[in-house]
Design an enzyme around this catalytic site. Structure first.
Site, PDB file in Angstrom:
ATOM      1  N   CYS A 186       0.764  -1.239   0.098  1.00  0.00           N
ATOM      2  CA  CYS A 186      -0.011  -0.064   0.078  1.00  0.00           C
ATOM      3  C   CYS A 186       0.842   1.443   0.057  1.00  0.00           C
ATOM      4  CB  CYS A 186      -1.009   0.120   1.200  1.00  0.00           C
ATOM      5  SG  CYS A 186      -1.840  -1.499   1.591  1.00  0.00           S
ATOM      6  N   HIS A 190       0.782   5.136  -1.386  1.00  0.00           N
ATOM      7  CA  HIS A 190       0.249   5.951  -0.404  1.00  0.00           C
ATOM      8  C   HIS A 190       0.839   6.326   0.788  1.00  0.00           C
ATOM      9  CE1 HIS A 190      -3.866   5.666  -2.588  1.00  0.00           C
ATOM     10  NE2 HIS A 190      -3.472   4.456  -2.619  1.00  0.00           N
ATOM     11  N   ARG A 234     -13.085  -0.690  -2.500  1.00  0.00           N
ATOM     12  CA  ARG A 234     -11.810   0.115  -2.689  1.00  0.00           C
ATOM     13  C   ARG A 234     -10.776  -0.640  -2.512  1.00  0.00           C
ATOM     14  NH1 ARG A 234      -9.631   3.024  -5.835  1.00  0.00           N
ATOM     15  NH2 ARG A 234      -8.342   1.440  -5.850  1.00  0.00           N
ATOM     16  N   CYS A 238      -7.603  -1.993  -4.997  1.00  0.00           N
ATOM     17  CA  CYS A 238      -6.341  -1.631  -4.850  1.00  0.00           C
ATOM     18  C   CYS A 238      -5.379  -2.887  -4.746  1.00  0.00           C
ATOM     19  CB  CYS A 238      -6.049  -1.076  -3.419  1.00  0.00           C
ATOM     20  SG  CYS A 238      -6.258   0.721  -3.258  1.00  0.00           S
TER      21      CYS A 238
END
Lengths: 277, 207
Positions: A186, A190, A234, A238
């Protein structure tokens, strides 16, 4: 049927707005992000959002007697007591003693469909997400309505129960877990401020201000998909792009990661269902 | 000790020392992997072993960002990754920049919904600015506009560009950039084409 004229109205409005967007000049896009176009799209819709269609359907679903036991979800405890919907989403995920498990909204809904309405777990999880056709997902509708009832409420994820703390830490470890053919975690997309993929702005989920902005804007009506997308969706999408296998709907990992991200957004004012590209 | 055995040993240690009160960060990481293994399902080409980590992935996951990796750890990783780079047997590093542009634009490949029999893309534009005419570029990586103009289309630059695309961690440990050659995302020919996109004077990168 009352909804029909509204639906047609929405369709025309969305089409008109999409047309206006398509005509938008590409010049200057180099320094401009899609956020600007989305802001213009919102203006065109004049504070409206097709997500309202999902919200209306969700409220009806909540109040309708369904399932083998033919009862509604009105007695479902989302954490603030039986049947309390207002503000419930802003304190999720949380530990539920009756299930001895940390649950996010979507997991809790499945739990209520199983325990109150008598659905088999597999049936309750049958169609978590719509596929862009007329076959809409009940989960997305219920989530749209329930989250809309937390609009204006400050995100307040407690982390008091040991299982909540453990979920947070597992979610955090997942966030930094780089793997797969692309070495992605992630954190790859991010973990830094002011980054973009192509023209899409990326929130830094480790920064409180950014995390609040991002987390409080889900679920959202996705213009490009014609669907209202939940937080479970979501995360699922991802991980697809992260080249991982498929994240299972309402799995422990999905809840743990949601816990980490929701807690990072603590203090943000909830403002969804939102509208996204 | 092989890598697999090394991580198996780590896992066993974790189970024995798994504690009653507060779990250590290392134990949480191990538990996170177990939770992930039970929370993901295989789909298409993406099997569960994609959740497992090699030495680079496991080490890099310990640090929040690449700049927090200690120097000695970074040097060790870079050395080990340098040794993985396989240069083309024919010695030819420069392909066709037009084919390289196609690779740079394409983001398909390795996702569970992608057809594994079709070639993957490099998706360079997702993270890098490369040419003036493509305004839809990301900023996770540095701008590469004028890369060849600045470095010259020399054997040395070709070798560097090929190696960087093949295994970015050899030059910058825990880079966000995928190891396109090492992990079999791009073929040897595709990497040559990307090198041409970077260095060929006729490429839009250098116009």
């Amino acid at each position: 049927m009352e909804e029909t004229p509204r639906f047609v109205g929405w369709g025309a409005l969305v089409a008109a707005a999409a047309f206006a967007l398509a005509l938008a000049p590409a010049a200057g896009a180099q320094q401009k992000s899609v956020a600007d176009d989305i802001a213009r799209y919102r203006e065109l819709l004049q504070d409206g959002n097709p997500a309202e269609l999902w919200e209306m359907r969700g409220e009806t679903l909540w109040r309708t007697k369904r399932g083998p036991k033919a009862v509604s979800l009105e007695q479902c405890d989302l954490g603030l007591g039986s049947g309390v919907v207002k503000g419930a989403y802003a304190a999720l995920p949380r530990y539920f003693a009756d299930a001895d498990r940390v649950m996010d909204l979507e997991t809790r809904l499945v739990h209520c469909m199983v325990t109150l309405q008598g659905y088999a777990p597999a049936d309750a999880k049958k169609q978590p997400f719509g596929d862009g056709t007329d076959k809409k997902s009940d989960n997305e509708a219920l989530v749209a309505w329930i989250t809309s009832e937390s609009k204006g409420v400050v995100i307040n994820v407690a982390l008091t129960h040991p299982k909540e703390q453990e979920a947070y830490r597992i979610g955090k470890a997942m966030f930094f877990h780089r793997a797969g053919p692309h070495d992605f975690g992630c954190v790859t997309c991010h973990g830094e401020a002011h980054k973009r993929i192509r023209l899409q702005d990326l929130p830094n989920m480790l920064d409180p201000a950014d995390a609040r902005r991002a987390y409080t804007s889900w679920p959202a009506y996705r213009v490009s998909q014609g669907e209202l997308r939940t937080f479970q969706w979501r995360l699922n999408d991802c991980f697809r792009q992260q080249r991982f296998p498929e994240l299972e709907f309402t799995s422990d990992a999905s809840i743990a990661l949601t816990m980490f991200l929701a807690r990072n957004a603590n203090g943000g004012t909830y403002n969804a269902p939102a509208l996204k590209r | 000790m092989t890598r697999k055995k090394f991580f198996a040993a780590l896992a066993v240690t974790g189970l024995i020392t798994g504690c009653a009160t507060m779990m250590s960060d290392a134990d949480i990481s191990k538990k996170a992997l177990l939770v992930m293994k039970s929370s993901f399902k295989e789909k298409g080409q993406a099997k569960l072993d994609r959740l497992d980590q090699d030495e680079v992935q496991a080490t890099c996951s310990l640090y929040e960002t690449p700049d927090k990796v200690p120097k000695d750890v970074a040097q060790r990783l870079e050395q080990s990754q340098l040794e993985t780079i396989r240069y083309p047997a024919d010695g030819q590093l420069l392909g066709n920049w037009k084919a390289g542009e196609v690779v740079a634009q394409s983001g398909v490949g390795k996702q569970y919904n992608d057809d594994p029999t079709r070639p993957s893309g490099g998706n360079c534009y997702a993270c890098h600015q490369l040419s003036k005419q493509e305004v839809s570029f990301g900023t996770i990586g540095p701008s590469l506009l004028g890369f060849g103009k600045a470095r010259g289309n020399t054997e040395e630059s070709r070798k560097y560009a090929y190696g960087k695309v093949y295994n970015s961690d050899a030059f910058s440990a825990c880079s966000n950039m995928p190891r396109f050659g090492h992990n079999g995302i791009l073929t040897e020919q595709q990497i040559k084409d990307v090198v041409a996109l970077m260095l060929d004077p006729e490429s839009p990168v250098n116009k």
